[in-house]
Design a protein around this motif. Structure first.
Motif, mmCIF file in Angstrom:
data_model
loop_
_atom_site.group_PDB
_atom_site.id
_atom_site.type_symbol
_atom_site.label_atom_id
_atom_site.label_comp_id
_atom_site.label_asym_id
_atom_site.label_seq_id
_atom_site.Cartn_x
_atom_site.Cartn_y
_atom_site.Cartn_z
ATOM 1 N N GLY A 75 -13.081 3.802 -9.454
ATOM 2 C CA GLY A 75 -11.760 3.169 -9.428
ATOM 3 C C GLY A 75 -10.650 4.162 -9.728
ATOM 4 N N ALA A 76 -9.427 3.707 -9.503
ATOM 5 C CA ALA A 76 -8.275 4.555 -9.829
ATOM 6 C C ALA A 76 -8.293 4.883 -11.323
ATOM 7 C CB ALA A 76 -6.986 3.837 -9.450
ATOM 8 N N SER A 77 -8.830 3.973 -12.135
ATOM 9 C CA SER A 77 -8.841 4.187 -13.588
ATOM 10 C C SER A 77 -9.605 5.447 -13.980
ATOM 11 C CB SER A 77 -9.454 2.979 -14.290
ATOM 12 O OG SER A 77 -8.706 1.823 -14.000
ATOM 13 N N SER A 78 -10.650 5.791 -13.247
ATOM 14 C CA SER A 78 -11.379 7.031 -13.575
ATOM 15 C C SER A 78 -10.523 8.261 -13.313
ATOM 16 C CB SER A 78 -12.673 7.140 -12.759
ATOM 17 O OG SER A 78 -13.586 6.170 -13.193
ATOM 18 N N LEU A 101 2.251 -0.645 -16.402
ATOM 19 C CA LEU A 101 1.015 -0.650 -17.177
ATOM 20 C C LEU A 101 0.069 0.465 -16.761
ATOM 21 C CD1 LEU A 101 -0.444 -2.691 -19.200
ATOM 22 C CD2 LEU A 101 -1.700 -3.429 -17.188
ATOM 23 N N TRP A 102 -0.052 0.674 -15.451
ATOM 24 C CA TRP A 102 -1.013 1.692 -14.977
ATOM 25 C C TRP A 102 -0.522 3.079 -15.323
ATOM 26 C CZ3 TRP A 102 -5.203 -0.738 -14.493
ATOM 27 C CH2 TRP A 102 -5.224 -2.035 -13.996
ATOM 28 N N ALA A 103 0.779 3.294 -15.238
ATOM 29 C CA ALA A 103 1.357 4.591 -15.609
ATOM 30 C C ALA A 103 1.134 4.859 -17.099
ATOM 31 C CB ALA A 103 2.846 4.610 -15.276
ATOM 32 N N TYR A 149 3.244 5.744 -7.859
ATOM 33 C CA TYR A 149 4.195 5.696 -6.737
ATOM 34 C C TYR A 149 4.690 4.272 -6.476
ATOM 35 C CZ TYR A 149 5.983 7.044 -2.113
ATOM 36 O OH TYR A 149 6.771 7.304 -1.030
ATOM 37 N N ASN A 150 3.771 3.342 -6.469
ATOM 38 C CA ASN A 150 4.118 1.923 -6.274
ATOM 39 C C ASN A 150 3.508 1.134 -7.432
ATOM 40 O OD1 ASN A 150 5.038 -0.302 -4.177
ATOM 41 N ND2 ASN A 150 3.050 -0.956 -4.978
ATOM 42 N N ASN A 151 4.347 0.336 -8.095
ATOM 43 C CA ASN A 151 3.892 -0.357 -9.294
ATOM 44 C C ASN A 151 3.502 -1.793 -8.970
ATOM 45 O OD1 ASN A 151 4.383 1.726 -11.556
ATOM 46 N ND2 ASN A 151 6.167 1.858 -10.218
ATOM 47 N N MET A 173 -1.390 6.155 -5.790
ATOM 48 C CA MET A 173 -0.871 5.380 -4.649
ATOM 49 C C MET A 173 -1.737 4.166 -4.347
ATOM 50 S SD MET A 173 0.787 7.754 -1.757
ATOM 51 C CE MET A 173 1.917 9.062 -2.187
ATOM 52 N N SER A 174 -2.424 3.671 -5.374
ATOM 53 C CA SER A 174 -3.388 2.584 -5.149
ATOM 54 C C SER A 174 -2.799 1.429 -4.345
ATOM 55 C CB SER A 174 -3.885 2.043 -6.494
ATOM 56 O OG SER A 174 -4.635 3.031 -7.159
ATOM 57 N N SER A 175 -1.551 1.052 -4.655
ATOM 58 C CA SER A 175 -1.033 -0.158 -4.021
ATOM 59 C C SER A 175 -0.038 0.107 -2.894
ATOM 60 C CB SER A 175 -0.423 -1.087 -5.083
ATOM 61 O OG SER A 175 0.429 -0.377 -5.932
ATOM 62 N N GLN A 195 -9.161 -1.018 -2.890
ATOM 63 C CA GLN A 195 -9.251 -2.482 -2.772
ATOM 64 C C GLN A 195 -7.950 -3.224 -2.461
ATOM 65 O OE1 GLN A 195 -9.881 -0.640 -5.482
ATOM 66 N NE2 GLN A 195 -9.109 -1.535 -7.345
ATOM 67 N N LYS A 196 -6.908 -2.478 -2.068
ATOM 68 C CA LYS A 196 -5.673 -3.154 -1.661
ATOM 69 C C LYS A 196 -5.416 -2.927 -0.168
ATOM 70 C CE LYS A 196 -4.365 -2.022 -6.298
ATOM 71 N NZ LYS A 196 -4.590 -3.274 -6.997
ATOM 72 N N ASN A 197 -5.256 -1.671 0.198
ATOM 73 C CA ASN A 197 -4.897 -1.391 1.594
ATOM 74 C C ASN A 197 -5.970 -0.663 2.393
ATOM 75 O OD1 ASN A 197 -2.558 -2.497 2.540
ATOM 76 N ND2 ASN A 197 -1.234 -0.840 1.839
#
Ligand code: PMP
Length: 361
Positions: A75-78, A101-103, A149-151, A173-175, A195-197
């Motif tokens: 995942g992006a979290s790693s 939150l992710w930042a 980049y996108n929240n 850039m997950s989202s 898992q988004k785009n």
């Protein structure tokens, strides 16, 4: 059963054409005589699939030759740990912007391995804007500079990249990945959960400039070292094979649509339909007021009444508009309108909102 309009922030809607293609090939892919799920990742049949996925991503995003594309898990979290572990190799300093939150999670994790400086934050107003940054606050000797980049939760996006000079700019850039063209050469690393785009959960794509590979901290676990994956064509261990295959189908779908410029035009059209209504409504309003900061992908909105929000979500769900509940830190609603959400889905949502507004005046 009819398919609903799914406004989930992730995992999210996939293009119907992609799902149908995967369904048609599920049991037997090409001439392989087996499902992609059953293929050895080291087989020629599977190598063709991962190669095609990489080639499509390179084409869609115009990824320069001096960048590697890695297909990872975790995942992006790693990446919140992997980025600092691999890049803290000179000053062990990183500059971070807190836009959600992710930042924050990234900055906290990076702070376990080096010195993090927060060079901008919008936490004072629930991250509802992109903070103005002052270049004088940036540290020219930082090992990297990180932005989201996108929240996803707050519905903001960087309209302009920070001027970081020679410091590698790292972007989550997950989202927003694949929603519009980006100039990859402006970034040291772009990473995104799929898992988004891009496809189903389980795949994380990392686009990394080659010179940033090979200088990881000594404590870096082998699996967290970009070099491990770069030297082995993302096959050091078993990659998320099926998710990569779906990502490849999504890329094909985007190519057939005309690429990211065409996708951007559609995404702008969809976002304008919803924002224009929100800006004119007397009941609903977008939580991000500054138009320049607004995300094309995630659009949080509220009424001024919690009971009305709950009523709206309930009735919308019953009408086939699902996953519209906002994140608990913002409240209200959020419509995530990723690439796979058709224009008709957004139009139908706005029609439903207009009707709700009239009925509940
Ligand atoms: N970054 C952003 C911007 C996200 O939206 C998310 C998930 N919603 C994450 C990171 C965390 O991703 P994952 O669940 O893949 O670790």
């Amino acid at each position: 059963m009819n398919r609903v309009y799914n406004f989930s922030a992730g995992p999210s809607a996939l293009p119907l054409e992609v799902l149908e293609k995967a369904q048609a090939e599920l049991v037997c892919h090409g001439t392989s005589g087996m499902s992609v799920m059953e293929m050895s990742h080291r087989s020629a049949a599977y190598q063709a699939i991962i190669d095609e996925c990489e080639a499509s991503l390179r084409k869609l995003l115009a990824i320069p030759d001096n960048y590697k594309v890695l297909f990872l898990q975790g995942g992006a979290s790693s990446q919140f740990a992997m980025v600092p572990l691999n890049l803290f190799n000179k000053s062990k300093k990183a500059d971070c912007v807190l836009t959600g939150l992710w930042a924050k999670k990234f900055a906290k994790e990076a702070g376990r391995y080096g010195g993090v400086k927060i060079v901008g934050t919008s936490e004072d107003k629930t991250f509802s804007y992109i903070p103005k940054l002052n270049k004088a606050d940036f540290r020219p000797d930082a090992d990297f500079f990180h932005i989201t980049y996108n929240n996803t939760i707050y519905g903001t996006k960087f309209a302009k990249l920070p001027d970081v000079g020679d410091v590698p700019l790292i972007a989550d850039m997950s989202s927003s990945i694949l929603s519009e063209p980006v100039d990859v050469s402006k970034f040291g690393i772009i990473y995104a959960g799929a898992q988004k785009n891009m496809g189903p959960a389980g795949l994380t794509v990392v686009i990394i400039r080659e010179d940033l590979i090979g200088n990881a901290m000594d404590i870096t676990p082998t699996m967290f070292n970009y070099e491990t994956h770069s030297e082995n064509g993302s096959m050091f261990n078993t990659p998320p094979t099926f998710a990569i295959y779906i990502c490849s189908l999504v890329c094909k779908w985007l190519e057939d649509l005309g690429g990211l410029q065409a996708m951007k035009a559609i995404n702008e059209e969809k976002a304008a339909i919803l924002y224009n209504y929100l800006d004119s409504s007397e009941m609903f309003r977008a939580t991000v007021e500054n138009k320049e900061d607004r995300s094309l992908m995630n659009i949080p909105f509220v009424t001024d009444n919690d009971e009305l929000n709950a009523k709206f979500i309930k009735e919308a769900t019953a009408a086939g508009f699902v996953n519209l509940k906002g994140h608990r830190s913002v409240g209200g609603m959020r419509a995530s309108i990723y690439n796979a959400m058709p224009v008709e889905g957004v139009k139908a949502l706005v029609d439903f909102m207009k009707k709700f507004e009239t009925e509940n005046k």
